[in-house]
Design an enzyme around this catalytic site. Structure first.
Site, short mmCIF file in Angstrom:
data_model
loop_
_atom_site.label_atom_id
_atom_site.label_comp_id
_atom_site.label_asym_id
_atom_site.label_seq_id
_atom_site.Cartn_x
_atom_site.Cartn_y
_atom_site.Cartn_z
N CYS A 86 0.77 -1.04 0.18
CA CYS A 86 0.00 0.01 -0.09
C CYS A 86 0.92 1.09 0.11
O CYS A 86 1.59 1.51 -1.00
CB CYS A 86 -0.92 0.02 1.25
N HIS A 203 -3.44 -5.88 0.95
CA HIS A 203 -2.96 -5.87 2.18
C HIS A 203 -3.09 -7.55 2.70
O HIS A 203 -3.97 -7.81 3.37
CB HIS A 203 -3.58 -5.11 3.45
N GLU A 205 -1.46 -8.75 5.20
CA GLU A 205 -1.40 -8.90 6.53
C GLU A 205 -2.82 -8.73 7.29
O GLU A 205 -3.10 -9.08 8.18
CB GLU A 205 -0.53 -8.02 7.08
#
Lengths: 229, 80
Positions: A86, A203, A205
């Protein structure tokens, strides 16, 4: 696998990625501040998401010239894995570690949703645990994720297999419906020439453990650990 | 000496903000407006007194930080 997470003023995914890296590798990442000029010896460096320096001037522009990024560039040149997620992707393009740039979403709107991604290349530590052509679902959250580069650069990225992920629709095909930001050729993530540096807008994560409601990002970290341990 | 740097998106790079401004102007009745491109203006106070040296310094600043030449053009105006 030893890792480091770079922390800029305005980073807000640094802890999320640190949790994912720690849970996948069993080792706590080093949290390295933007003003630091030294990095511990690590196998992978994560440049996290957020709004470094308040997105002043251009997203990632100030962070790209912060003291720690000089060291990150040196490590990247030596082949150390560097991933930008990002805002991290924006920083890596501004720093010249990856080609192209990320501009305002075509819709002008901040987009926050889970998107379909096709894994375009499994020949990297980041994507080795996925199957080539596999569709995964990963969240995005950005206002400036519209990837642009000149045609020659885009052709080179595609020709050399350096597109890591592409946005796809519900049927797994890349098109305008699946593309949340207008990115050229539906590109969601790219590698550098050696596939050691990765930049991506989504993302992984945020799709790491069952509590997230989606674990499609887990293989991203498990693949890294397997390749770098 | 002062310098004014104007940074604009290159031709061909989508400018959604410019487009939105254009739509808003049309809504307000300014129908003669064609394409709108948005950029930014950066004003710098410089110690240099020599215009040539000042221009060279500002040019370096533009290439290094003020503009992203992948997507942006820049123009430098010196104000004595």
């Amino acid at each position: 696998m030893k890792s480091a997470v770079i922390v800029f003023p305005g980073s807000n995914c640094d802890r999320d990625i640190a949790v994912a890296l720690e849970k996948a590798s069993g080792r706590k990442p080093h949290m390295v501040f933007h003003k630091d000029t030294e990095l511990p010896d690590v196998d992978v460096i994560a440049v996290p998401g957020g709004f470094s320096y308040g997105d002043y001037l251009r997203c990632g522009a100030m962070a790209a010239h912060s003291p720690i990024m000089r060291v990150v560039k040196e490590r990247a040149d030596k082949g150390v894995r560097v991933m930008g997620i990002c805002n991290g992707f924006q920083i890596l393009t501004e720093a010249g570690l990856l080609p192209g740039a990320l501009i305002r979403n075509k819709t002008l709107k901040y987009v926050c949703r889970t998107v379909g991604l096709r894994v375009e290349s499994t020949e990297s530590a980041y994507t080795a645990k996925y199957a080539a052509g596999q569709t995964i679902r990963i969240p995005v959250g950005h206002g400036e994720g519209n990837y642009v580069a000149d045609d020659a650069t885009l052709d080179r990225l595609e020709g050399e297999g350096l597109v890591a992920f592409r946005y796809v629709n519900h049927d797994g095909a890349p098109d305008a419906e699946g593309n949340p930001n207008g990115a050229a050729r539906d590109i969601a993530g790219i590698f550098n020439k050696g596939r050691t540096v990765l930049g991506m807008m989504p993302h992984p994560e945020r799709a790491f453990e069952p509590l997230h409601g989606n674990t499609d990002g887990r293989a991203f970290f498990d693949g890294l650990v397997e390749a770098l341990t | 000496m002062k310098a004014k740097v104007t940074v604009t998106l290159k031709n061909g790079v989508l400018d959604p903000q410019g487009k939105a401004i254009g739509h808003a102007l049309h809504t307000l009745g300014f129908l003669s407006v064609g394409e709108v491109r948005q950029g930014k203006l950066i004003e710098l106070d410089l110690e240099e007194t020599d215009p040539e040296a000042a221009r060279a310094t500002v040019d370096a600043m533009c290439r290094k930080l003020l503009a992203n030449t992948v997507i942006e053009n820049y123009a430098i105006e010196l104000v004595p």
